[in-house]
Scaffold this motif. Sequence first.
Motif, mmCIF file in Angstrom:
data_model
loop_
_atom_site.group_PDB
_atom_site.id
_atom_site.type_symbol
_atom_site.label_atom_id
_atom_site.label_comp_id
_atom_site.label_asym_id
_atom_site.label_seq_id
_atom_site.Cartn_x
_atom_site.Cartn_y
_atom_site.Cartn_z
ATOM 1 N N ARG A 93 36.436 24.224 40.429
ATOM 2 C CA ARG A 93 37.839 24.519 40.737
ATOM 3 C C ARG A 93 38.259 23.797 42.015
ATOM 4 N NH1 ARG A 93 39.244 30.743 41.008
ATOM 5 N NH2 ARG A 93 38.237 30.544 43.038
ATOM 6 N N ARG A 185 56.008 31.922 42.356
ATOM 7 C CA ARG A 185 54.740 31.435 42.915
ATOM 8 C C ARG A 185 54.410 30.028 42.441
ATOM 9 N NH1 ARG A 185 48.998 30.943 43.121
ATOM 10 N NH2 ARG A 185 49.006 30.343 40.932
ATOM 11 N N LYS A 195 43.878 26.030 44.428
ATOM 12 C CA LYS A 195 43.853 26.851 45.632
ATOM 13 C C LYS A 195 44.220 25.940 46.797
ATOM 14 C CE LYS A 195 40.983 30.461 46.310
ATOM 15 N NZ LYS A 195 41.550 31.732 45.844
ATOM 16 N N TYR A 200 49.966 29.673 49.036
ATOM 17 C CA TYR A 200 49.799 30.961 49.692
ATOM 18 C C TYR A 200 50.891 31.174 50.743
ATOM 19 C CZ TYR A 200 45.771 31.052 46.806
ATOM 20 O OH TYR A 200 44.983 31.057 45.689
ATOM 21 N N GLU A 231 50.477 36.394 37.318
ATOM 22 C CA GLU A 231 49.367 36.934 38.119
ATOM 23 C C GLU A 231 49.851 38.141 38.917
ATOM 24 O OE1 GLU A 231 46.534 34.216 39.864
ATOM 25 O OE2 GLU A 231 47.865 32.534 39.466
ATOM 26 N N THR A 234 47.096 37.885 44.641
ATOM 27 C CA THR A 234 46.124 36.796 44.540
ATOM 28 C C THR A 234 45.019 37.201 43.566
ATOM 29 O OG1 THR A 234 44.972 37.638 46.472
ATOM 30 C CG2 THR A 234 46.592 35.926 46.858
ATOM 31 N N LEU A 255 46.008 30.501 38.504
ATOM 32 C CA LEU A 255 44.703 30.099 39.037
ATOM 33 C C LEU A 255 43.610 30.554 38.077
ATOM 34 C CD1 LEU A 255 43.590 28.764 41.744
ATOM 35 C CD2 LEU A 255 42.575 31.021 42.068
ATOM 36 N N GLY A 257 40.705 32.095 37.568
ATOM 37 C CA GLY A 257 39.815 32.930 38.365
ATOM 38 C C GLY A 257 38.409 32.981 37.783
ATOM 39 N N VAL A 258 37.428 33.006 38.656
ATOM 40 C CA VAL A 258 36.035 33.148 38.225
ATOM 41 C C VAL A 258 35.833 34.567 37.691
ATOM 42 C CG1 VAL A 258 33.634 33.075 38.992
ATOM 43 C CG2 VAL A 258 35.294 31.437 39.920
ATOM 44 N N THR A 259 36.479 35.532 38.338
ATOM 45 C CA THR A 259 36.386 36.918 37.881
ATOM 46 C C THR A 259 37.047 37.056 36.506
ATOM 47 O OG1 THR A 259 36.737 37.448 40.215
ATOM 48 C CG2 THR A 259 36.653 39.298 38.671
ATOM 49 N N THR A 301 37.836 37.884 43.259
ATOM 50 C CA THR A 301 36.562 37.980 43.973
ATOM 51 C C THR A 301 36.571 39.101 45.009
ATOM 52 O OG1 THR A 301 36.079 35.657 43.636
ATOM 53 C CG2 THR A 301 35.008 36.704 45.515
HETATM 54 C C1 LIG Z 1 46.360 33.153 43.171
HETATM 55 C C2 LIG Z 1 45.026 33.687 42.801
HETATM 56 N N1 LIG Z 1 44.829 34.106 41.543
HETATM 57 C C3 LIG Z 1 43.645 34.595 41.132
HETATM 58 C C4 LIG Z 1 42.559 34.683 41.986
HETATM 59 C C5 LIG Z 1 41.245 35.229 41.489
HETATM 60 O O1 LIG Z 1 40.257 34.205 41.426
HETATM 61 P P1 LIG Z 1 38.722 34.555 41.563
HETATM 62 O O2 LIG Z 1 38.412 35.533 40.476
HETATM 63 O O3 LIG Z 1 38.003 33.257 41.365
HETATM 64 O O4 LIG Z 1 38.497 35.129 42.918
HETATM 65 C C6 LIG Z 1 42.724 34.250 43.316
HETATM 66 C C7 LIG Z 1 41.670 34.290 44.241
HETATM 67 O O5 LIG Z 1 40.885 34.326 44.757
HETATM 68 C C8 LIG Z 1 43.983 33.744 43.730
HETATM 69 O O6 LIG Z 1 44.169 33.326 44.990
#
Ligand SMILES: Cc1ncc(COP(=O)(O)O)c(C=O)c1O
Lengths: 355, 355
Positions: A93, A185, A195, A200, A231, A234, A255, A257-259, A301
């Motif tokens: 990413r 956003r 990112k 932000y 979203e 964040t 974004l 997200g890894v989660t 995260t």
């Molecule tokens: C705008 C935004 N969306 C989603 C996420 C979730 O991403 P992750 O699961 O990789 O932390 C984040 C941040 O960390 C973010 O800044």
Amino acid sequence: MEIRIERATTLKEKPKAGEALGFGKYYTDHMFVMDWDRGQGWHDARIVPFGPIPMDPASMVLHYAQETFEGLKAYRTKDDRILLFRPEMNARRFANSNRRLCMPEVAEEDFVEAVTQLVACEKDWVPAEEGTSLYIRPFMFATEAAVGVHPASSYKFVIILSPVGAYYPEGVNPVKIYVEDEYVRATPGGTGFTKCGGNYAASIAAQVKAEEMGFTQVLWLDGVHRKYVEEVGTMNVMFMIDNEIYTAPCDGTVLPGVTRDSIIHILKSWGYKVNEMHLAIDDLMKAGHDKTLQEAFGTGTAAVISPIGELRYKEDEVTINDFKTGELTQKLYDTLTGIQWGDIEDTFGWTREVK
Amino acid sequence: MEIRIERATTLKEKPKAGEALGFGKYYTDHMFVMDWDRGQGWHDARIVPFGPIPMDPASMVLHYAQETFEGLKAYRTKDDRILLFRPEMNARRFANSNRRLCMPEVAEEDFVEAVTQLVACEKDWVPAEEGTSLYIRPFMFATEAAVGVHPASSYKFVIILSPVGAYYPEGVNPVKIYVEDEYVRATPGGTGFTKCGGNYAASIAAQVKAEEMGFTQVLWLDGVHRKYVEEVGTMNVMFMIDNEIYTAPCDGTVLPGVTRDSIIHILKSWGYKVNEMHLAIDDLMKAGHDKTLQEAFGTGTAAVISPIGELRYKEDEVTINDFKTGELTQKLYDTLTGIQWGDIEDTFGWTREVK
Ligand SMILES: Cc1ncc(COP(=O)(O)O)c(C=O)c1O
Ligand SMILES: Cc1ncc(COP(=O)(O)O)c(C=O)c1O
């Protein structure tokens, strides 16, 4: 990649066991730094004492925000091993962010190596209390001194570490979310999937407004139709409607997200149907009113899972699951944190031990 | 506002008369700095030797791009006076940018006072050759060390100065413009009307792409319909069609340029009808083909006026005024630069002498 290590001569006092760590209150003794310029590419990878970076006042990052970052964590297991969670996803990413911002890419293996070596060097800083972790913040910024707008000719890649507290010291609790219909956003053709700092900075006004109105976070709608759910703050956001899961697709404005990705894998392994599609806010509010909207939560995260108890859109308001954490939400939280802290077998092969 | 002055003990060698100054190649001996924090507000206004600013690696500006800037110039007249051009307009725009980014405002009179005193202190740096000037770059950024996204609790407001060369050493010449249909600069609800760093970082990719294709700048379309003409690179843009002037209105996505405003005043004083309206790219290209599009030019502090000789939109291309600088374009350039350098009487009351 050869990493030179210069150890700090005096070490900071570490926060005491049981002390509230907060988020970003403490930084460790060392940081990773690597330089890039057009002639040499990446060079001089080093772990050095944490300390101020002298910046030319004309440094491009201070004017044109050519800057990107990542966020991940290191977790201490009960048997005292230290685990990273899918760091290669952050590396990829980061490369995508840097490509969009015309910044140099860091090779995936170098990114992971730098994170791993820095965490190894600071392993005593990974806290042990339930729910605590070591937050890892890799970031890159343009250092060239210039007032013209162009891709900079020099950059720094830096990684800093901060021991952070349990996100929910009193347990997972639902929050109230304000659906933002004034500020935007991200928009197709923009930088929503990255990112980069600018995303932000632009988002702060909406967050301040939501807090002033008594909400914890905003839910972002798409920038073109002001209609589709994207979203939450964040975090990525997911809804369970009629026993199926809905979340926005990663097609440029959201974004990845890894989660989000991890939760989708877990949900699918449990047999859930996950719909990555543009969900209209009107349909969501309707589902809230007729109670087919069973659960809703943000993923990221920092908080892992953040249950949503209430949604307010213009004059309309819905309560979800009686403002209680849903059963699936809790099970996802327990499963993912279980894998991250090494309490549950990692059948997905996501964790990487730092030796 | 009390400004403390700490003079540099050794002064830099100034560029020699006749030397190519470029844009941002030289910086003067001093800079203005002022600090803000939540408790004290703005304090410690000072003019100090130009030099590096030590930055905590966790400084919010390096992560979340809470940063804004301005750009204006000081001009040396033939009778050796030094003039600023409408600095209060920059002060007001700076305040608007800061408000949108949840950053503290600098009072208009303090902004103008800081610019004026710094330029007065560095007056020997204002170059004298035809077309040269002293570029003034005020900027503000978040300094709080924190990894959470929120309005920072501390900021720095800095002004640096750079003597810059004539933008057109060989005279005003038309450029080729690429109409960008993939990347988006701004969208309603976003930050397009501000000079925040993030807007510029996001724009670099389109600029690089246009240059690779042999164009000088991009023309930005609106982010919602991808249809209406907004700006050209980092300039506002104007078109003469059928003896009337067209330019995008400042309703949220376009930067309200000081040059744009000044040109509109001059045009109106000459009896031109100026239409501040959303012009569709298809209508513009059509006007180009049927030759009702007589002239086109960008407006901005750096170049003052930049004539457009060619527009390329997808597969379509039009040449404007046989790729020659238009008569009105040239007259506007001569008039505005005449006022700025004190060669023409300033009937609008725009210039401010620095004593
Ligand atoms: C705008 C935004 N969306 C989603 C996420 C979730 O991403 P992750 O699961 O990789 O932390 C984040 C941040 O960390 C973010 O800044
Ligand atoms: C995006 C953008 N549009 C327009 C302008 C022109 O504004 P001004 O005439 O005040 O220089 C600028 C810059 O300076 C700019 O950055």
